[in-house]
Design a protein around this motif. Sequence first.
Motif, PDB file in Angstrom:
ATOM      1  N   THR A  85       0.848  -1.193   0.000  1.00  0.00           N
ATOM      2  CA  THR A  85       0.000   0.000   0.000  1.00  0.00           C
ATOM      3  C   THR A  85       0.882   1.239   0.000  1.00  0.00           C
ATOM      4  O   THR A  85       2.013   1.222   0.498  1.00  0.00           O
ATOM      5  CB  THR A  85      -0.938   0.027   1.224  1.00  0.00           C
ATOM      6  OG1 THR A  85      -0.149  -0.009   2.416  1.00  0.00           O
ATOM      7  CG2 THR A  85      -1.876  -1.165   1.211  1.00  0.00           C
ATOM      8  N   SER A  86       0.356   2.328  -0.545  1.00  0.00           N
ATOM      9  CA  SER A  86       1.113   3.578  -0.603  1.00  0.00           C
ATOM     10  C   SER A  86       1.181   4.214   0.781  1.00  0.00           C
ATOM     11  O   SER A  86       0.171   4.324   1.473  1.00  0.00           O
ATOM     12  CB  SER A  86       0.437   4.543  -1.582  1.00  0.00           C
ATOM     13  OG  SER A  86       0.329   3.956  -2.861  1.00  0.00           O
ATOM     14  N   ARG A  87       2.386   4.642   1.172  1.00  0.00           N
ATOM     15  CA  ARG A  87       2.556   5.243   2.486  1.00  0.00           C
ATOM     16  C   ARG A  87       3.797   6.126   2.465  1.00  0.00           C
ATOM     17  O   ARG A  87       4.805   5.787   1.847  1.00  0.00           O
ATOM     18  CB  ARG A  87       2.702   4.156   3.546  1.00  0.00           C
ATOM     19  CG  ARG A  87       2.790   4.668   4.973  1.00  0.00           C
ATOM     20  CD  ARG A  87       2.753   3.510   5.952  1.00  0.00           C
ATOM     21  NE  ARG A  87       3.832   2.559   5.698  1.00  0.00           N
ATOM     22  CZ  ARG A  87       3.899   1.336   6.214  1.00  0.00           C
ATOM     23  NH1 ARG A  87       2.909   0.905   6.975  1.00  0.00           N
ATOM     24  NH2 ARG A  87       4.915   0.553   5.962  1.00  0.00           N
ATOM     25  N   ILE A  88       3.730   7.268   3.138  1.00  0.00           N
ATOM     26  CA  ILE A  88       4.884   8.159   3.285  1.00  0.00           C
ATOM     27  C   ILE A  88       5.128   8.360   4.773  1.00  0.00           C
ATOM     28  O   ILE A  88       4.219   8.748   5.520  1.00  0.00           O
ATOM     29  CB  ILE A  88       4.642   9.529   2.618  1.00  0.00           C
ATOM     30  CG1 ILE A  88       4.281   9.353   1.142  1.00  0.00           C
ATOM     31  CG2 ILE A  88       5.883  10.402   2.743  1.00  0.00           C
ATOM     32  CD1 ILE A  88       3.871  10.645   0.458  1.00  0.00           C
ATOM     33  N   THR A  89       6.362   8.092   5.217  1.00  0.00           N
ATOM     34  CA  THR A  89       6.699   8.225   6.627  1.00  0.00           C
ATOM     35  C   THR A  89       7.858   9.206   6.774  1.00  0.00           C
ATOM     36  O   THR A  89       8.881   9.073   6.090  1.00  0.00           O
ATOM     37  CB  THR A  89       7.091   6.866   7.243  1.00  0.00           C
ATOM     38  OG1 THR A  89       6.061   5.912   6.969  1.00  0.00           O
ATOM     39  CG2 THR A  89       7.271   6.991   8.747  1.00  0.00           C
ATOM     40  N   LEU A  90       7.687  10.170   7.659  1.00  0.00           N
ATOM     41  CA  LEU A  90       8.724  11.161   7.941  1.00  0.00           C
ATOM     42  C   LEU A  90       9.443  10.785   9.234  1.00  0.00           C
ATOM     43  O   LEU A  90       8.797  10.508  10.254  1.00  0.00           O
ATOM     44  CB  LEU A  90       8.088  12.548   8.058  1.00  0.00           C
ATOM     45  CG  LEU A  90       8.987  13.750   8.344  1.00  0.00           C
ATOM     46  CD1 LEU A  90       8.402  15.011   7.698  1.00  0.00           C
ATOM     47  CD2 LEU A  90       9.150  13.980   9.868  1.00  0.00           C
ATOM     48  N   TYR A  91      10.780  10.753   9.184  1.00  0.00           N
ATOM     49  CA  TYR A  91      11.597  10.450  10.365  1.00  0.00           C
ATOM     50  C   TYR A  91      12.343  11.718  10.768  1.00  0.00           C
ATOM     51  O   TYR A  91      13.326  12.091  10.143  1.00  0.00           O
ATOM     52  CB  TYR A  91      12.575   9.320  10.074  1.00  0.00           C
ATOM     53  CG  TYR A  91      11.909   7.983   9.884  1.00  0.00           C
ATOM     54  CD1 TYR A  91      11.814   7.079  10.939  1.00  0.00           C
ATOM     55  CD2 TYR A  91      11.363   7.622   8.653  1.00  0.00           C
ATOM     56  CE1 TYR A  91      11.195   5.845  10.772  1.00  0.00           C
ATOM     57  CE2 TYR A  91      10.748   6.400   8.475  1.00  0.00           C
ATOM     58  CZ  TYR A  91      10.662   5.509   9.535  1.00  0.00           C
ATOM     59  OH  TYR A  91      10.041   4.284   9.364  1.00  0.00           O
ATOM     60  N   PRO A  92      11.879  12.403  11.825  1.00  0.00           N
ATOM     61  CA  PRO A  92      12.567  13.631  12.269  1.00  0.00           C
ATOM     62  C   PRO A  92      13.815  13.281  13.080  1.00  0.00           C
ATOM     63  O   PRO A  92      13.963  12.165  13.586  1.00  0.00           O
ATOM     64  CB  PRO A  92      11.513  14.318  13.134  1.00  0.00           C
ATOM     65  CG  PRO A  92      10.689  13.190  13.681  1.00  0.00           C
ATOM     66  CD  PRO A  92      10.682  12.109  12.638  1.00  0.00           C
ATOM     67  N   PHE A  93      14.702  14.243  13.226  1.00  0.00           N
ATOM     68  CA  PHE A  93      15.863  14.050  14.080  1.00  0.00           C
ATOM     69  C   PHE A  93      15.456  13.928  15.537  1.00  0.00           C
ATOM     70  O   PHE A  93      16.102  13.231  16.320  1.00  0.00           O
ATOM     71  CB  PHE A  93      16.854  15.207  13.906  1.00  0.00           C
ATOM     72  CG  PHE A  93      17.613  15.166  12.612  1.00  0.00           C
ATOM     73  CD1 PHE A  93      18.587  14.208  12.399  1.00  0.00           C
ATOM     74  CD2 PHE A  93      17.339  16.074  11.605  1.00  0.00           C
ATOM     75  CE1 PHE A  93      19.286  14.157  11.205  1.00  0.00           C
ATOM     76  CE2 PHE A  93      18.027  16.039  10.408  1.00  0.00           C
ATOM     77  CZ  PHE A  93      19.013  15.075  10.201  1.00  0.00           C
ATOM     78  N   VAL A  94      14.386  14.607  15.888  1.00  0.00           N
ATOM     79  CA  VAL A  94      13.894  14.570  17.267  1.00  0.00           C
ATOM     80  C   VAL A  94      12.441  14.097  17.246  1.00  0.00           C
ATOM     81  O   VAL A  94      11.607  14.671  16.552  1.00  0.00           O
ATOM     82  CB  VAL A  94      13.990  15.959  17.932  1.00  0.00           C
ATOM     83  CG1 VAL A  94      13.437  15.897  19.349  1.00  0.00           C
ATOM     84  CG2 VAL A  94      15.431  16.453  17.947  1.00  0.00           C
ATOM     85  N   GLY A  95      12.142  13.043  18.007  1.00  0.00           N
ATOM     86  CA  GLY A  95      10.782  12.541  18.040  1.00  0.00           C
ATOM     87  C   GLY A  95      10.611  11.300  17.192  1.00  0.00           C
ATOM     88  O   GLY A  95      11.536  10.852  16.487  1.00  0.00           O
ATOM     89  N   GLY A  96       9.405  10.723  17.254  1.00  0.00           N
ATOM     90  CA  GLY A  96       9.124   9.498  16.538  1.00  0.00           C
ATOM     91  C   GLY A  96       8.673   9.738  15.107  1.00  0.00           C
ATOM     92  O   GLY A  96       8.409  10.869  14.697  1.00  0.00           O
ATOM     93  N   PRO A  97       8.566   8.673  14.304  1.00  0.00           N
ATOM     94  CA  PRO A  97       8.148   8.799  12.903  1.00  0.00           C
ATOM     95  C   PRO A  97       6.724   9.314  12.780  1.00  0.00           C
ATOM     96  O   PRO A  97       5.873   9.060  13.638  1.00  0.00           O
ATOM     97  CB  PRO A  97       8.269   7.360  12.371  1.00  0.00           C
ATOM     98  CG  PRO A  97       8.266   6.487  13.569  1.00  0.00           C
ATOM     99  CD  PRO A  97       8.860   7.273  14.683  1.00  0.00           C
ATOM    100  N   GLN A  98       6.495  10.052  11.702  1.00  0.00           N
ATOM    101  CA  GLN A  98       5.180  10.651  11.450  1.00  0.00           C
ATOM    102  C   GLN A  98       4.671  10.216  10.082  1.00  0.00           C
ATOM    103  O   GLN A  98       5.418  10.245   9.096  1.00  0.00           O
ATOM    104  CB  GLN A  98       5.283  12.187  11.483  1.00  0.00           C
ATOM    105  CG  GLN A  98       5.883  12.762  12.745  1.00  0.00           C
ATOM    106  CD  GLN A  98       4.941  12.640  13.930  1.00  0.00           C
ATOM    107  OE1 GLN A  98       3.727  12.788  13.789  1.00  0.00           O
ATOM    108  NE2 GLN A  98       5.494  12.358  15.102  1.00  0.00           N
ATOM    109  N   SER A  99       3.401   9.831   9.991  1.00  0.00           N
ATOM    110  CA  SER A  99       2.789   9.502   8.702  1.00  0.00           C
ATOM    111  C   SER A  99       2.352  10.772   8.000  1.00  0.00           C
ATOM    112  O   SER A  99       1.770  11.669   8.635  1.00  0.00           O
ATOM    113  CB  SER A  99       1.578   8.580   8.901  1.00  0.00           C
ATOM    114  OG  SER A  99       1.985   7.320   9.387  1.00  0.00           O
ATOM    115  N   LEU A 100       2.652  10.861   6.710  1.00  0.00           N
ATOM    116  CA  LEU A 100       2.258  12.021   5.914  1.00  0.00           C
ATOM    117  C   LEU A 100       1.136  11.616   4.965  1.00  0.00           C
ATOM    118  O   LEU A 100       1.037  10.452   4.559  1.00  0.00           O
ATOM    119  CB  LEU A 100       3.459  12.544   5.109  1.00  0.00           C
ATOM    120  CG  LEU A 100       4.671  13.032   5.904  1.00  0.00           C
ATOM    121  CD1 LEU A 100       5.747  13.553   4.946  1.00  0.00           C
ATOM    122  CD2 LEU A 100       4.280  14.105   6.904  1.00  0.00           C
TER     123      LEU A 100
END
Length: 491
Positions: A85-100
């Motif tokens: 399935t299509s998914r975009i995940t953002l990994y910041p330097f600080v904090g946990g991964p975020q779904s976009l």
Amino acid sequence: MTEAGIAGASDLLRQARDVFQDDAAALAVLDELDDRLAGPLRIAVAGMVKAGKSTLLNAIIGEEIAPTDAGECTRIVTWYRYGHTSRITLYPFVGGPQSLPVTRENGRLVFSLGGYQARDVERLVVDWPSAGLRDLTLIDTPGIASLSQDVSSRSTAFLLPEDAPAAADAVIYLMRHLHASDVRFLESFKDTAAGQSGTVNALAVLCRADEIGAGRIDSLISAAVIADRYSRDQNLKPLALGVVPVAGLLAQSSRTMRQSDFEALMLLAQLDRNQRERMMLSADRFVRITEPAGLDPATKASLVQRFGLFGIRLGVALIRGGTNNPTELAHDLARRSGLGVLLDTVGYLFQSRAGALKARAAVVGLESLLRDSPKERTAPLEAALERLQAGAHEFRELKLLATLRTGGVGLGEEREAEAERLVGGRGSGPALRLGLAPEAGPVDISDAARSALNRWRLIAENPLTEPTALDACRVVLRSCEGMLAAMPAAR
């Protein structure tokens, strides 16, 4: 050829888990190395700013999912991997991964960072159900030699980490011309330590090849001549396995051709040739002139943006030559863009030896972990690692290939060229190693391998052969024996 390298690396990681069973940080590193060994080959696309990295990546995938504008997302390392399935995940330097959110506009994937700035993001990961990503994970990197030091440092830190293996197993490096910055980067990427050489997993692409001939229909021919010259350049040859010319914009657009593109090219093909060429003296003139009837300025502007003048000329020529449906035209344009040659080259240089490249990355990662650990605890593991590096033939081939390309072994130019080919410098398939046609059968392969084996035995036994060359001869002999062993019916 054998898979001793990948099997040995997997066994080493299992042993390492016993050694580091009470060290959570080390176990996390081993988890990453296990995932890497089991997953698809990772190929990074790198190059200077505006080299066309995202455009080429879209062409390889076959969909417009990598942003090609100069927005925030092009300043972030972005992974494209297969997902159901299509998914975009953002990994910041600080904090946990975020779904976009996954959104598309005019067929293109649109990234919204959700309030984050590029400088705050370590990486983006795009999971996408594309067949082109089943066997490859592609990694888009920010431009090298950017005016922004922060942007350049992101790519450098990702591709050339100081205390860990590179996250990519191979690199496709895009260049518009052979520039000093290109050579400096590839020199940095090269590492001639045992089993780690970057020389054997870098491929250069002469991108935007249609611009070399100013958009003429024979531009790719001119680009091929220049690419061949670059591939023999003494500064570049030790740093990359070859140079492939590709018209990236045409490659992308041919893989994503629309019915409206085909219809517009059909209208242009109906014009008188001289009239059409006068229209196409420049992109501005092409868009501004009102001819042909039925083709409005917005459509012509879209054609220029998607195909460039070179792609338009080539598409019209193919239609006038008899191509009469969009699927056939798309295939012809993709082939003539150089994309097919690039995919074939990636296949026989990288994908065919994916196991060895991934195993090498696991070994480098394990070495890094052991380097920072107490010696008395890791001594048996270090000994096993040393035995693997010395004994696994895949690693010995990679090491010899790097040596042949960077300094030679004292065998002379002709013999060293043959040795490079036999250990897989031009592809790891038996026919490529032996210089045979791709369709060569088992008997031809067996005969050629036996002939090479006998020839290299004589070289190894010759008292005039330099002692420094004997190790190289032994590796070549083992490669020939491996090819013969894989042909039981021909023995």
